[in-house]
Design a protein around this motif. Structure first.
Motif, PDB file in Angstrom:
ATOM      1  N   PHE A  44     -59.943  85.581  39.900  1.00  0.00           N
ATOM      2  CA  PHE A  44     -60.344  84.228  40.283  1.00  0.00           C
ATOM      3  C   PHE A  44     -60.853  83.468  39.069  1.00  0.00           C
ATOM      4  O   PHE A  44     -61.228  84.058  38.057  1.00  0.00           O
ATOM      5  N   GLU A  45     -60.827  82.165  39.175  1.00  0.00           N
ATOM      6  CA  GLU A  45     -61.409  81.266  38.189  1.00  0.00           C
ATOM      7  C   GLU A  45     -62.334  80.327  38.941  1.00  0.00           C
ATOM      8  O   GLU A  45     -62.060  79.989  40.093  1.00  0.00           O
ATOM      9  N   GLN A  46     -63.406  79.911  38.282  1.00  0.00           N
ATOM     10  CA  GLN A  46     -64.339  78.972  38.894  1.00  0.00           C
ATOM     11  C   GLN A  46     -64.295  77.649  38.141  1.00  0.00           C
ATOM     12  O   GLN A  46     -64.215  77.628  36.915  1.00  0.00           O
ATOM     13  N   TYR A  47     -64.367  76.567  38.894  1.00  0.00           N
ATOM     14  CA  TYR A  47     -64.380  75.220  38.341  1.00  0.00           C
ATOM     15  C   TYR A  47     -65.494  74.412  38.998  1.00  0.00           C
ATOM     16  O   TYR A  47     -65.752  74.576  40.192  1.00  0.00           O
ATOM     17  N   ASP A  48     -66.113  73.546  38.236  1.00  0.00           N
ATOM     18  CA  ASP A  48     -67.126  72.647  38.786  1.00  0.00           C
ATOM     19  C   ASP A  48     -66.478  71.446  39.464  1.00  0.00           C
ATOM     20  O   ASP A  48     -67.063  70.836  40.347  1.00  0.00           O
ATOM     21  N   ASP A  49     -65.270  71.128  39.055  1.00  0.00           N
ATOM     22  CA  ASP A  49     -64.558  69.963  39.560  1.00  0.00           C
ATOM     23  C   ASP A  49     -63.379  70.411  40.433  1.00  0.00           C
ATOM     24  O   ASP A  49     -62.486  71.121  39.959  1.00  0.00           O
ATOM     25  N   LEU A  50     -63.371  70.017  41.696  1.00  0.00           N
ATOM     26  CA  LEU A  50     -62.331  70.432  42.633  1.00  0.00           C
ATOM     27  C   LEU A  50     -60.952  69.936  42.203  1.00  0.00           C
ATOM     28  O   LEU A  50     -59.951  70.633  42.378  1.00  0.00           O
ATOM     29  N   GLN A  51     -60.881  68.754  41.624  1.00  0.00           N
ATOM     30  CA  GLN A  51     -59.592  68.228  41.158  1.00  0.00           C
ATOM     31  C   GLN A  51     -59.018  69.090  40.032  1.00  0.00           C
ATOM     32  O   GLN A  51     -57.814  69.322  39.977  1.00  0.00           O
ATOM     33  N   GLU A  52     -59.894  69.564  39.149  1.00  0.00           N
ATOM     34  CA  GLU A  52     -59.440  70.478  38.087  1.00  0.00           C
ATOM     35  C   GLU A  52     -58.881  71.764  38.690  1.00  0.00           C
ATOM     36  O   GLU A  52     -57.862  72.284  38.243  1.00  0.00           O
ATOM     37  N   ALA A  53     -59.583  72.280  39.689  1.00  0.00           N
ATOM     38  CA  ALA A  53     -59.140  73.510  40.352  1.00  0.00           C
ATOM     39  C   ALA A  53     -57.784  73.306  41.018  1.00  0.00           C
ATOM     40  O   ALA A  53     -56.901  74.172  40.926  1.00  0.00           O
ATOM     41  N   ARG A  54     -57.603  72.192  41.673  1.00  0.00           N
ATOM     42  CA  ARG A  54     -56.325  71.904  42.331  1.00  0.00           C
ATOM     43  C   ARG A  54     -55.196  71.749  41.315  1.00  0.00           C
ATOM     44  O   ARG A  54     -54.077  72.189  41.547  1.00  0.00           O
TER      45      ARG A  54
END
Length: 87
Positions: A44-54
């Motif tokens: 898994f990877e974690q992102y603070d920004d949902l748009q970046e994750a998408r």
């Protein structure tokens, strides 16, 4: 997520990883992961920004399977279930 080492791979984005893994493990959501028994969190990877994750998800869904396996094995060569490492 996967069903076993070198098995079926499922890639997705969530804002609540604990809840989403619970859903996968208890077959609560119809679809690909339920149909293929993808219940093990192997990367898994974690992102603070949902748009970046998408964006990252869309990017990776275009990847070849071999690239995804290489990424998993680089960080988790034994394909251990990483769920417990979240806490």
């Amino acid at each position: 997520m996967t069903n076993k080492r070198n098995g079926t791979l499922y890639l997705g984005v969530t804002s609540n990883i604990e809840q989403r893994i619970y859903q996968h493990r208890n077959s609560l959501v119809e679809g690909f992961s339920k149909d293929n028994g993808c219940v093990l969190l192997v990367w898994f990877e974690q992102y603070d920004d949902l748009q970046e994750a998408r964006y990252r998800e869309l990017q990776m869904k275009k990847w070849k399977r071999a690239w995804k396996i290489e990424l998993i094995e680089k960080h988790n060569p034994q394909w251990k279930d990483l769920f417990e490492t979240l806490f």
